[in-house]
Design a protein around this motif. Structure first.
Motif, PDB file in Angstrom:
ATOM      1  N   ASN A  62       0.741  -1.201  -0.067  1.00  0.00           N
ATOM      2  CA  ASN A  62       0.055   0.229   0.089  1.00  0.00           C
ATOM      3  C   ASN A  62       0.624   1.302   0.000  1.00  0.00           C
ATOM      4  OD1 ASN A  62      -2.603  -1.395   0.216  1.00  0.00           O
ATOM      5  ND2 ASN A  62      -2.003  -1.816   2.263  1.00  0.00           N
ATOM      6  N   TYR A  63       1.934   1.159  -0.564  1.00  0.00           N
ATOM      7  CA  TYR A  63       2.899   2.390  -0.576  1.00  0.00           C
ATOM      8  C   TYR A  63       2.778   3.223  -2.246  1.00  0.00           C
ATOM      9  CZ  TYR A  63       5.585   0.803   3.265  1.00  0.00           C
ATOM     10  OH  TYR A  63       6.031   0.737   4.733  1.00  0.00           O
ATOM     11  N   ASP A  64       1.734   2.621  -2.682  1.00  0.00           N
ATOM     12  CA  ASP A  64       1.561   3.543  -4.096  1.00  0.00           C
ATOM     13  C   ASP A  64       1.278   4.932  -4.115  1.00  0.00           C
ATOM     14  OD1 ASP A  64      -0.552   1.913  -3.190  1.00  0.00           O
ATOM     15  OD2 ASP A  64      -1.477   2.173  -5.033  1.00  0.00           O
ATOM     16  N   GLN A  65       0.536   5.165  -2.788  1.00  0.00           N
ATOM     17  CA  GLN A  65       0.321   6.730  -2.422  1.00  0.00           C
ATOM     18  C   GLN A  65       1.168   7.244  -1.318  1.00  0.00           C
ATOM     19  OE1 GLN A  65      -3.906   6.631  -1.984  1.00  0.00           O
ATOM     20  NE2 GLN A  65      -4.370   6.478  -4.044  1.00  0.00           N
ATOM     21  N   ILE A  66       2.124   6.817  -1.137  1.00  0.00           N
ATOM     22  CA  ILE A  66       2.657   7.130   0.188  1.00  0.00           C
ATOM     23  C   ILE A  66       3.402   8.583   0.122  1.00  0.00           C
ATOM     24  CG2 ILE A  66       5.219   6.507  -0.289  1.00  0.00           C
ATOM     25  CD1 ILE A  66       5.143   5.121   2.421  1.00  0.00           C
ATOM     26  N   ALA A  67       3.714   9.361  -0.913  1.00  0.00           N
ATOM     27  CA  ALA A  67       4.224  10.715  -1.181  1.00  0.00           C
ATOM     28  C   ALA A  67       3.326  11.662  -0.524  1.00  0.00           C
ATOM     29  CB  ALA A  67       4.464  10.711  -2.736  1.00  0.00           C
ATOM     30  N   SER A  68       2.106  11.484  -0.455  1.00  0.00           N
ATOM     31  CA  SER A  68       1.004  12.226   0.093  1.00  0.00           C
ATOM     32  C   SER A  68       1.053  12.079   1.641  1.00  0.00           C
ATOM     33  CB  SER A  68      -0.199  12.417  -0.502  1.00  0.00           C
ATOM     34  OG  SER A  68      -0.956  11.038   0.067  1.00  0.00           O
ATOM     35  N   GLY A  69       0.523  13.115   2.344  1.00  0.00           N
ATOM     36  CA  GLY A  69       0.502  12.902   3.989  1.00  0.00           C
ATOM     37  C   GLY A  69      -0.655  12.103   4.026  1.00  0.00           C
ATOM     38  N   PRO A  70      -1.962  12.148   3.714  1.00  0.00           N
ATOM     39  CA  PRO A  70      -2.932  11.426   3.856  1.00  0.00           C
ATOM     40  C   PRO A  70      -2.418   9.667   3.273  1.00  0.00           C
ATOM     41  CG  PRO A  70      -3.800  13.218   2.913  1.00  0.00           C
ATOM     42  CD  PRO A  70      -2.318  13.114   2.953  1.00  0.00           C
ATOM     43  N   GLY A  71      -1.839   9.628   2.291  1.00  0.00           N
ATOM     44  CA  GLY A  71      -1.275   8.421   2.037  1.00  0.00           C
ATOM     45  C   GLY A  71      -0.618   7.663   2.806  1.00  0.00           C
ATOM     46  N   TYR A  72       0.419   8.624   3.181  1.00  0.00           N
ATOM     47  CA  TYR A  72       1.625   8.090   4.191  1.00  0.00           C
ATOM     48  C   TYR A  72       0.789   7.620   5.671  1.00  0.00           C
ATOM     49  CZ  TYR A  72       5.511   8.091   7.310  1.00  0.00           C
ATOM     50  OH  TYR A  72       6.421   7.989   8.190  1.00  0.00           O
ATOM     51  N   THR A  73      -0.091   8.193   5.909  1.00  0.00           N
ATOM     52  CA  THR A  73      -0.856   7.748   7.229  1.00  0.00           C
ATOM     53  C   THR A  73      -1.690   6.545   6.830  1.00  0.00           C
ATOM     54  OG1 THR A  73      -1.041   9.997   7.961  1.00  0.00           O
ATOM     55  CG2 THR A  73      -2.272   8.453   9.013  1.00  0.00           C
TER      56      THR A  73
END
Length: 266
Positions: A62-73
């Motif tokens: 689930n790291y495909d959106q990790i660059a954004s704050g919500p995605g990282y959280t």
């Protein structure tokens, strides 16, 4: 005069140490991961590293959106370490609620004090709900406190929905453990049942996202039901939240019915 909900009250008072321990674990994980976002999750170097990984691996983690704050959280807290800790806590409480007491002989003693078998299951399930809700509220409060300092840019409404789904997943694993424990009278079977829901849900989501040939696995993954929409970033699917809670309620009812028909201590 007897106290109202005596088993519910006793379950909460007897487990305050474990509740505190899990709360400290969750708080530690949040304080460890989220403040790192500005220097790790949101950096250009991190995005380059994620882009260099195989696409299947980034989807599985689930790291495909990790660059954004919500995605990282979503990826680090709700989808991984927080999910793991909450599942472990809920499963341990659910498995011990009936199966653990029966193994130790305490359930027979409890039933000798003019309480019904259904009352045992229902009041201890209610105590499980309260403990999961308390931990979920802690997660909500800490993420909210860190939202601005850690530059996460999480919408409060989206965070609310994500926490509800987070709690719903935990309750599903916990009530599965409770139900299996009530059906079998064995704590270890309850742990196995609850753990299977958590682990297989996560694995089915990871594998199902790899190829269209196995995409059908997503349909039987509670983890995917809850998180396919990335609720921290996009908001919750409230229909899924209601579905998770309904399944949990059904599992409690099945557990109560099973205990009612079974010889305790055999």
């Amino acid at each position: 005069m007897s106290k109202p909900l005596p088993l519910f009250t006793k379950a909460l008072t007897d487990s305050w140490r474990s509740t505190l321990a899990w709360a400290l674990g969750l708080a530690g994980a949040i304080m460890l991961y989220l403040p790192l976002y500005p220097s790790i999750g949101g950096s250009e170097q991190m995005q380059q590293m994620i882009d260099a990984l195989p696409e299947g691996m980034t989807k599985a983690l689930n790291y495909d959106q990790i660059a954004s704050g919500p995605g990282y959280t979503q990826a680090t807290l709700f989808g991984l370490i927080g999910f793991l800790l909450m599942s472990m806590a809920s499963v341990s409480w659910g498995a011990g609620a009936v199966g653990g007491d029966e193994e130790s002989g305490l359930l027979e003693l409890t039933l000798a004090h003019s309480v019904t078998r259904a009352q045992v299951v229902l009041e201890r399930a209610a105590a499980l709900v309260v403990r999961v809700a308390a931990l979920s509220l802690l997660v909500f409060a800490l993420v909210l406190v860190l939202n601005e300092p850690a530059k996460l840019d999480i919408d409060v409404g989206h965070l609310t929905g994500a926490v509800v789904l987070f709690a719903g997943l935990a309750l599903l694993t916990g009530t599965t453990a409770l139900c299996v424990g009530a059906m079998t009278g064995r704590k270890v079977y309850g742990i196995a049942g609850g753990a299977a829901v958590a682990v297989l849900g996560y694995v089915f989501n990871a594998v199902g996202r790899q190829s269209s040939n196995v995409e059908w696995l997503l349909n039987i993954s509670p983890y995917h039901w809850a998180y396919s929409n990335s609720p921290v970033a996009n908001g919750a699917d409230w229909g899924v939240a209601a579905w998770l809670l309904a399944i949990s309620a059904g599992l409690v009812a099945v557990g109560a019915a099973a205990l009612q028909r079974r010889d305790v201590g055999v």
